[in-house]
Write a protein that holds these residues in place. Structure first.
Motif, short mmCIF file in Angstrom:
data_model
loop_
_atom_site.label_atom_id
_atom_site.label_comp_id
_atom_site.label_asym_id
_atom_site.label_seq_id
_atom_site.Cartn_x
_atom_site.Cartn_y
_atom_site.Cartn_z
N ARG A 30 2.55 0.61 -4.39
CA ARG A 30 1.70 1.15 -3.32
C ARG A 30 1.36 0.02 -2.35
NH1 ARG A 30 -0.35 6.23 -4.02
NH2 ARG A 30 -0.16 7.15 -6.11
N ARG A 31 0.88 0.40 -1.17
CA ARG A 31 0.52 -0.61 -0.19
C ARG A 31 -0.58 -0.10 0.75
NH1 ARG A 31 5.62 -0.75 4.14
NH2 ARG A 31 5.03 1.12 5.34
N ASN A 32 -1.29 -1.06 1.34
CA ASN A 32 -2.24 -0.81 2.43
C ASN A 32 -1.74 -1.55 3.66
OD1 ASN A 32 -3.95 0.69 0.79
ND2 ASN A 32 -5.31 -1.04 0.34
N THR A 33 -1.59 -0.84 4.76
CA THR A 33 -1.20 -1.47 6.02
C THR A 33 -2.28 -1.22 7.06
OG1 THR A 33 0.04 0.51 6.68
CG2 THR A 33 1.27 -1.22 5.52
N SER A 34 -2.03 -1.64 8.27
CA SER A 34 -3.05 -1.51 9.32
C SER A 34 -3.32 -0.06 9.69
CB SER A 34 -2.63 -2.30 10.56
OG SER A 34 -1.37 -1.83 11.03
N ASP A 35 -2.36 0.83 9.45
CA ASP A 35 -2.55 2.22 9.86
C ASP A 35 -2.64 3.21 8.70
OD1 ASP A 35 0.07 1.77 9.18
OD2 ASP A 35 0.90 3.15 10.66
N ARG A 38 -2.94 3.17 0.62
CA ARG A 38 -2.50 3.72 -0.67
C ARG A 38 -1.23 4.59 -0.56
NH1 ARG A 38 -4.98 3.63 -5.16
NH2 ARG A 38 -4.30 5.74 -5.68
N THR A 39 -0.35 4.26 0.34
CA THR A 39 0.91 5.00 0.43
C THR A 39 1.86 4.49 -0.66
OG1 THR A 39 1.76 3.43 2.06
CG2 THR A 39 0.69 5.43 2.89
N GLN A 40 2.66 5.41 -1.18
CA GLN A 40 3.54 5.11 -2.30
C GLN A 40 4.97 4.89 -1.83
OE1 GLN A 40 2.99 7.65 -5.75
NE2 GLN A 40 5.20 7.59 -6.21
N CYS A 41 5.67 3.98 -2.50
CA CYS A 41 7.07 3.72 -2.18
C CYS A 41 7.88 5.01 -2.29
CB CYS A 41 7.63 2.67 -3.13
SG CYS A 41 9.39 2.31 -2.91
N GLY A 42 8.63 5.32 -1.24
CA GLY A 42 9.43 6.54 -1.22
C GLY A 42 8.82 7.63 -0.37
N ASP A 43 7.52 7.52 -0.03
CA ASP A 43 6.91 8.54 0.82
C ASP A 43 7.45 8.40 2.25
OD1 ASP A 43 5.53 9.47 -1.33
OD2 ASP A 43 3.61 8.56 -0.78
N ASP A 44 7.13 7.30 2.89
CA ASP A 44 7.67 7.06 4.24
C ASP A 44 8.18 5.64 4.39
OD1 ASP A 44 5.26 5.81 4.15
OD2 ASP A 44 4.51 6.59 6.05
N TRP A 45 8.31 4.94 3.29
CA TRP A 45 8.83 3.57 3.32
C TRP A 45 9.50 3.24 1.97
CZ3 TRP A 45 6.93 0.01 -0.24
CH2 TRP A 45 5.74 0.37 -0.89
N GLY A 46 10.57 2.48 2.01
CA GLY A 46 11.23 1.99 0.82
C GLY A 46 12.00 3.05 0.04
N ARG A 47 12.85 2.54 -0.88
CA ARG A 47 13.62 3.41 -1.76
C ARG A 47 13.26 3.04 -3.20
NH1 ARG A 47 18.40 2.18 -2.00
NH2 ARG A 47 18.49 0.33 -0.65
N PRO A 48 12.61 3.98 -3.95
CA PRO A 48 12.22 3.67 -5.34
C PRO A 48 13.41 3.76 -6.28
CG PRO A 48 11.54 5.89 -4.77
CD PRO A 48 12.14 5.32 -3.53
N ALA A 49 13.40 2.89 -7.30
CA ALA A 49 14.38 2.92 -8.38
C ALA A 49 13.64 2.56 -9.66
CB ALA A 49 15.51 1.95 -8.11
N GLY A 50 12.98 3.55 -10.26
CA GLY A 50 12.11 3.30 -11.41
C GLY A 50 10.87 2.56 -10.96
N SER A 51 10.67 1.36 -11.52
CA SER A 51 9.52 0.55 -11.13
C SER A 51 9.88 -0.46 -10.05
CB SER A 51 8.96 -0.19 -12.35
OG SER A 51 9.95 -1.05 -12.90
N ASN A 54 12.89 -1.00 -3.04
CA ASN A 54 13.74 -1.79 -2.13
C ASN A 54 13.45 -1.40 -0.69
OD1 ASN A 54 15.41 -3.14 -4.20
ND2 ASN A 54 16.15 -1.07 -4.63
N ILE A 55 13.20 -2.42 0.13
CA ILE A 55 12.97 -2.21 1.57
C ILE A 55 14.11 -2.94 2.29
CG2 ILE A 55 11.36 -2.44 3.46
CD1 ILE A 55 9.11 -2.76 1.45
N SER A 56 14.99 -2.19 2.89
CA SER A 56 16.21 -2.78 3.47
C SER A 56 15.97 -3.42 4.83
CB SER A 56 17.29 -1.70 3.61
OG SER A 56 16.83 -0.63 4.41
N HIS A 57 14.94 -2.99 5.54
CA HIS A 57 14.73 -3.50 6.90
C HIS A 57 13.23 -3.60 7.16
CE1 HIS A 57 16.29 -4.26 10.99
NE2 HIS A 57 15.15 -3.70 11.39
N MET A 58 12.71 -4.83 7.02
CA MET A 58 11.29 -5.03 7.24
C MET A 58 10.98 -5.03 8.74
SD MET A 58 9.80 -5.42 4.22
CE MET A 58 8.28 -6.33 4.45
N VAL A 59 9.86 -4.38 9.09
CA VAL A 59 9.39 -4.36 10.47
C VAL A 59 7.92 -4.79 10.49
CG1 VAL A 59 11.02 -2.62 11.29
CG2 VAL A 59 8.87 -1.89 10.24
N SER A 60 7.40 -5.04 11.67
CA SER A 60 6.06 -5.62 11.79
C SER A 60 4.98 -4.77 11.14
CB SER A 60 5.72 -5.86 13.26
OG SER A 60 5.78 -4.65 13.99
#
Length: 257
Positions: A30-35, A38-51, A54-60
């Protein structure tokens, strides 16, 4: 986190994973960003593979606080990731460094990581490294602080906080045994006690002996021996006549001094 760096360039790929003891706990990133929070990997960012996430392209807007969380709500320690658009980043550990370990900081550009760089801690200059790598050996709590680097004619990195944590003592460590007794020390202690006893009792014994000797000598000197000599009439000689009925008794007293 792979690569382990609290600062990344835009477009860089990273992999985050939860080191889990129980795979059935269902750990997720999970992560907290400026906007968003508590968003979870796979919702709108990253690709989950178990625990793993993977984030293929980091942006600001991926800059923020990341952590692992189980289904029951248990959480891990969090890491802070900064995606910077500047020309220089400081590659530093994302997790706290254990006391006694070595800390390596790398100042790098998008194309190189071996250019001469100056390193700073809490705004104060430390030193310049010709290859862009600075290693602090056997870190302690005083090495904790805000670090940054600068490459001449290229630019300066954002600052990153480096934490130092104490060593964790485990219950598996054998208890320390007390040191063996020192035989020499015990002998010296015994001799010291014996000398103390002699110092205390010797004057008493000597004085007692002298008093007894004086008393015995005094008792012997006051004795006055007496000799009694009796002369009978029949022993008279030299023409001396005595009456039969007359008895002369001679008492001789001898004084010995």
């Amino acid at each position: 986190m792979s690569p382990s760096s609290s600062q990344v360039f835009p477009g860089q790929s990273v992999s985050l994973s939860c080191e889990e003891d129980d795979s059935s706990a269902g750990w997720t990133l999970r992560r907290n960003t400026s906007d968003k929070t508590r968003t979870q990997c796979g919702d709108d960012w990253g690709r989950p593979a178990g625990s793993i996430c993977n984030i293929s392209h980091m942006v600001s807007w991926h800059s923020g606080l990341y952590w692992c969380e189980s289904r029951e709500g248990a959480t891990s320690n969090s890491i802070n990731i900064t995606v910077t658009g500047g020309p220089v980043i400081l590659q530093s550990p994302v997790l706290p460094v254990m006391e006694g370990e070595d800390l390596t900081l790398t100042c790098k550009t998008k194309t190189s990581s071996n250019l001469p760089a100056g390193f700073y801690k809490d705004g104060s200059f430390i030193r310049t490294e010709p290859a862009g790598h600075m290693t602090i050996h056997h870190v302690n709590r005083s090495d904790e602080g805000l670090y940054k680097c600068n490459i001449s004619s290229v630019g300066e990195s954002p600052p990153s906080w480096v934490s130092v944590t104490g060593k964790i003592k485990t219950s598996d460590e054998p208890p320390t045994s007390p040191p063996p007794p020192n035989a020499t020390s015990d002998l010296l202690h015994l001799v010291f006690r014996l000398v103390c006893h002699l110092v205390v009792f010797c004057p008493y014994c000597i004085s007692t002996f002298i008093m007894v000797s004086l008393y015995r000598h005094r008792a012997t000197g006051n004795g006055l021996p007496v000799s009694v000599v009796t002369t009978s009439p029949n022993q008279a000689e030299g023409g001396l006549d005595y009456d039969y009925d007359d008895v002369v008794t001679t008492v001789t007293t001898k004084h010995h001094f």
